[in-house]
Design a protein around this motif. Sequence first.
Motif, short mmCIF file in Angstrom:
data_model
loop_
_atom_site.label_atom_id
_atom_site.label_comp_id
_atom_site.label_asym_id
_atom_site.label_seq_id
_atom_site.Cartn_x
_atom_site.Cartn_y
_atom_site.Cartn_z
N VAL A 105 10.57 -9.45 19.75
CA VAL A 105 10.98 -8.27 18.98
C VAL A 105 12.08 -7.53 19.73
O VAL A 105 13.06 -7.09 19.14
CB VAL A 105 9.78 -7.34 18.68
CG1 VAL A 105 10.24 -6.04 18.04
CG2 VAL A 105 8.79 -8.05 17.78
N SER B 251 4.14 -7.17 7.02
CA SER B 251 5.46 -7.76 6.73
C SER B 251 6.58 -6.87 7.25
O SER B 251 6.42 -5.66 7.40
CB SER B 251 5.64 -7.97 5.22
OG SER B 251 5.90 -6.74 4.58
N ILE B 252 7.70 -7.51 7.50
CA ILE B 252 8.90 -6.79 7.96
C ILE B 252 9.37 -5.82 6.88
O ILE B 252 9.76 -4.69 7.19
CB ILE B 252 10.00 -7.80 8.34
CG1 ILE B 252 9.53 -8.65 9.53
CG2 ILE B 252 11.30 -7.07 8.67
CD1 ILE B 252 10.41 -9.85 9.83
N GLY C 183 7.78 -2.56 7.08
CA GLY C 183 8.32 -1.76 8.18
C GLY C 183 9.64 -1.10 7.80
O GLY C 183 9.87 0.07 8.13
N PHE D 268 1.86 -2.89 13.33
CA PHE D 268 1.81 -4.22 12.71
C PHE D 268 0.67 -5.04 13.29
O PHE D 268 0.28 -4.85 14.44
CB PHE D 268 3.11 -4.99 13.01
CG PHE D 268 4.32 -4.48 12.31
CD1 PHE D 268 4.66 -4.91 11.04
CD2 PHE D 268 5.16 -3.58 12.95
CE1 PHE D 268 5.80 -4.45 10.41
CE2 PHE D 268 6.30 -3.10 12.32
CZ PHE D 268 6.63 -3.54 11.05
N ASN E 112 3.05 -10.00 15.38
CA ASN E 112 4.22 -10.59 14.75
C ASN E 112 5.41 -10.46 15.69
O ASN E 112 6.38 -9.75 15.40
CB ASN E 112 4.52 -9.92 13.40
CG ASN E 112 5.55 -10.65 12.59
OD1 ASN E 112 5.91 -11.78 12.91
ND2 ASN E 112 6.03 -10.01 11.54
N GLU F 186 13.36 -11.43 14.17
CA GLU F 186 13.78 -10.86 12.90
C GLU F 186 13.19 -9.47 12.67
O GLU F 186 13.85 -8.58 12.14
CB GLU F 186 13.39 -11.79 11.74
CG GLU F 186 13.87 -11.25 10.39
CD GLU F 186 13.36 -12.03 9.20
OE1 GLU F 186 13.67 -11.62 8.07
OE2 GLU F 186 12.65 -13.04 9.37
N LEU F 187 11.94 -9.27 13.07
CA LEU F 187 11.31 -7.97 12.90
C LEU F 187 12.09 -6.90 13.68
O LEU F 187 12.45 -5.87 13.13
CB LEU F 187 9.85 -8.01 13.35
CG LEU F 187 9.03 -6.76 13.03
CD1 LEU F 187 7.58 -7.13 12.82
CD2 LEU F 187 9.13 -5.71 14.11
N ARG G 275 15.71 -6.35 11.99
CA ARG G 275 15.73 -5.65 10.71
C ARG G 275 15.24 -4.21 10.81
O ARG G 275 15.78 -3.32 10.15
CB ARG G 275 14.91 -6.44 9.68
CG ARG G 275 15.65 -7.72 9.28
CD ARG G 275 15.08 -8.43 8.09
NE ARG G 275 14.85 -7.56 6.96
CZ ARG G 275 13.87 -7.74 6.07
NH1 ARG G 275 13.04 -8.76 6.20
NH2 ARG G 275 13.72 -6.91 5.06
N ILE G 276 14.25 -3.98 11.65
CA ILE G 276 13.75 -2.61 11.84
C ILE G 276 14.84 -1.75 12.49
O ILE G 276 15.07 -0.61 12.08
CB ILE G 276 12.46 -2.61 12.70
CG1 ILE G 276 11.31 -3.29 11.96
CG2 ILE G 276 12.09 -1.22 13.17
CD1 ILE G 276 10.87 -2.61 10.68
#
Length: 119
Positions: A18, A81-82, A85, A98, A101, A105-106, A109-110
């Motif tokens: 992450v 799920s992302i 978030g 969460f 995970n 990608e998390l 995108r966050i």
Amino acid sequence: MSQVVVVIGDRLGKGQNVAKGVESAGGKAIVIAGVGADMRLGDVMKAENADLGISFCGSGGAGAITAQTKYGYQAHYGMRSIDEGVTAINEGKRVLGFGFNDVEELGKRITEALLKAKA
């Protein structure tokens, strides 16, 4: 765009993937070391004056609820799920909880959603 600081606390001491995503989106990631790191999320967010905290545990709630209770950070937890978030960021939440995970990608995108919300 200004840089954002994201603190990551994982019950199992993970979060490095992450963190890579946070940094690839232009943020600064701080991964709390050690097992039970999610329970120290609020403390580290406060110490680092962080923009956002991400907690990972089985339920997706313990660290986020603790940060909310102790410091009053707006939290959303129990997420799987992302997209959940991203929605929470758009609703003004500062702590995201969460289930496990640890994926780039998390973080990416966050952080992108957080930068957009702060713009």
